[in-house]
Scaffold this active site. Structure first.
Site, PDB file in Angstrom:
ATOM      1  N   LYS A 185     -56.573 -38.874  68.178  1.00 15.51           N
ATOM      2  CA  LYS A 185     -56.161 -39.041  66.788  1.00 15.51           C
ATOM      3  C   LYS A 185     -57.251 -38.441  65.879  1.00 15.51           C
ATOM      4  CE  LYS A 185     -52.155 -41.167  67.026  1.00 15.51           C
ATOM      5  NZ  LYS A 185     -50.959 -40.660  66.328  1.00 15.51           N
ATOM      6  N   ARG A 193     -57.456 -45.193  59.180  1.00 17.00           N
ATOM      7  CA  ARG A 193     -56.998 -46.459  59.763  1.00 17.00           C
ATOM      8  C   ARG A 193     -58.174 -47.315  60.231  1.00 17.00           C
ATOM      9  NH1 ARG A 193     -51.841 -45.699  58.891  1.00 17.00           N
ATOM     10  NH2 ARG A 193     -50.867 -43.724  59.503  1.00 17.00           N
ATOM     11  N   ASP A 204     -50.246 -46.236  65.733  1.00 18.99           N
ATOM     12  CA  ASP A 204     -51.157 -46.219  64.587  1.00 18.99           C
ATOM     13  C   ASP A 204     -51.682 -47.606  64.231  1.00 18.99           C
ATOM     14  OD1 ASP A 204     -51.077 -43.465  64.220  1.00 18.99           O
ATOM     15  OD2 ASP A 204     -49.290 -43.573  62.959  1.00 18.99           O
TER      16      ASP A 204
END
Length: 441
Positions: free
Chosen positions: A355, A401, A328
């Site tokens: 993702k 993110r 991540d």
């Protein structure tokens, strides 16, 4: 940097200035999901302190409530109370279970619900989640006797689950994924016979730690803890859980603090589980000035404070077994690589393509727009650092993110940037923009 919200979906990011102060990042997302889920299938009451009050854990809580678990209100700074229904107490919901944008929710639910004999469930989510692959969970569950149907032979949600009595056995996971492993461990709790789950590489081990704390008969062995054996028949009992800060959220401050001229930050109460600290190892390889302070243990998880000071960073190369331990953090490491003199290389990271977005493609696209020199490969990136990044129009492409990684890049660029999709940060870090505004000097 100052942050100006120009609309609900975009913000103006002004570069320049310093970064200093103390910040406490939200509770660990992975642990928050598991605390809710394990508490719901335990007997008695579970209390959760520090649970992440963000969209993804909210999706897990909503699904569990729809199946009969009682979960109290989830608010910042408040202890969450979960009244468990026992291992076999979850009931058929009246509607489709909406997992939102959360891959953890849908994949862990698949493992849990596949073992609820005689009950039927349908799992779905938003457009992004419906594009993410599910056979990595569905296929090993099918080897245990699960019945899961969905688009493209069960690879994409919506997914229909017909609960069965599952069989134990030796099951290998197709990828080193804590989500896949955790789904199989949940299925194994009520299987007919013991189950051994074998991973190709060691992934984060929050499920193993927490299931044992709740009372599961679980043993970890093999090279690097890649073999996990669950013997069914043990009840789970409610626990008092304290969730540490999420190191994946701390990573944005660690990189920003290492790069912004004159910066000094302390990130408090960060989870330091060794299956999650790959980001610290890489930053140390880059010679970042990071210290770990106040090491201690909370509810079976190592915790500490992280102090970071600005300094010059060296390029890095990552591949192999470290990738699952920082998967991540690759987007923010891509940003860091842009400010190292020399070539950095990320390989064996094809998992990023499935993702919330294709993170390799998105980070290449957005950083290139700022002037970065990046080559995108099937399983990673080659980044030649040292070029000046320019402020420009950026887009998170709905990925939390990516949004926060681009905020750090904008902080270090020449000229202002506008970020579309800034609200995506709320998936894992609802107060990110407030913290950024406060820490900027």
């Amino acid at each position: 940097m100052s942050v100006t919200n120009t609309a609900s979906s975009s913000c103006e990011l002004r570069a320049g200035g310093g970064l200093s102060g103390t910040v406490r990042v939200p509770g660990d997302k992975s642990i928050s999901h598991r605390a809710l889920l394990f508490g719901a299938i335990a007997e008695g009451v579970t209390t959760i302190e520090g649970l992440l009050p963000a969209e993804d854990p909210m999706s897990t809580a909503a699904c569990l409530r729809a199946m009969g678990a009682t979960i109290g209100p989830i608010h910042v700074g408040q202890i969450v109370r979960v009244e468990g229904v026992g291992l076999d107490g979850l009931q058929e919901p009246q509607d489709v279970l909406d997992c939102g944008n959360s891959g953890t929710t849908i994949r862990l639910m698949l493992g849990l619900l596949a073992a609820r004999k005689g009950r039927h469930f349908v799992l779905s989510g938003d457009a992004s989640l419906r594009r993410r692959p599910m056979n990595r969970v569905g296929q090993p569950l099918t080897m245990m006797g699960a019945k899961i149907k969905g688009r493209s032979n069960g690879d994409f949600a919506p997914l229909a689950v017909s609960g069965q009595k599952l069989r134990g056995g030796v099951i290998g996971t197709p990828v080193a994924s804590a989500q896949v492993k955790s789904a199989l461990l949940l299925a194994a709790l009520t299987a007919d016979g013991a189950t051994t789950v074998i991973e190709p590489a060691h992934s984060r081990d929050h499920s193993e730690r927490m299931l044992r704390a709740f009372g599961a008969d679980l043993e970890v062995g093999g090279e690097m803890g890649r073999h996990i054996r669950v013997s069914p028949g043990q009840k789970l009992y409610g626990q008092n859980i304290v969730v540490p800060g999420d190191i994946s959220s701390a990573a944005f401050w660690l990189v920003a603090g290492a790069l912004v001229p004159g910066a000094e930050l302390v990130v408090e109460n960060v989870g330091l589980n060794p299956t999650r600290t790959g980001i610290l190892e890489v930053l140390q390889q880059m010679e970042a000035r990071i210290e770990v302070l106040n090491r201690h243990e909370v509810a079976g998880e190592p915790v500490g404070d992280l102090r970071v000071r600005q300094g010059s960073l060296k390029p890095f190369s990552i591949n192999g077994d470290i990738i699952p331990r920082l998967v991540d953090e690759v987007p923010i490491l891509a940003v860091a690589a842009c400010f190292c003199d020399g070539e950095s290389k990320i390989t064996d990271a094809s998992e990023l393509r499935v993702k919330e977005t294709d993170r390799l493609a998105v980070m290449t696209r957005q950083l290139t727009a700022m002037g970065a020199d990046i080559d995108e490969h099937a399983d990673g990136l080659t980044i030649r650092g040292g070029r000046t990044l320019r402020g420009t129009d950026l887009d998170s492409e709905t990925d939390h993110r990516v949004a926060m990684s681009l905020a750090v890049a904008a902080l270090l660029a020449e000229g202002n940037s506008r970020l579309t999709g800034s609200e995506a940060a709320a998936v894992s870090y609802p107060n990110f923009w407030d913290d950024l505004e406060r820490l900027h000097r």
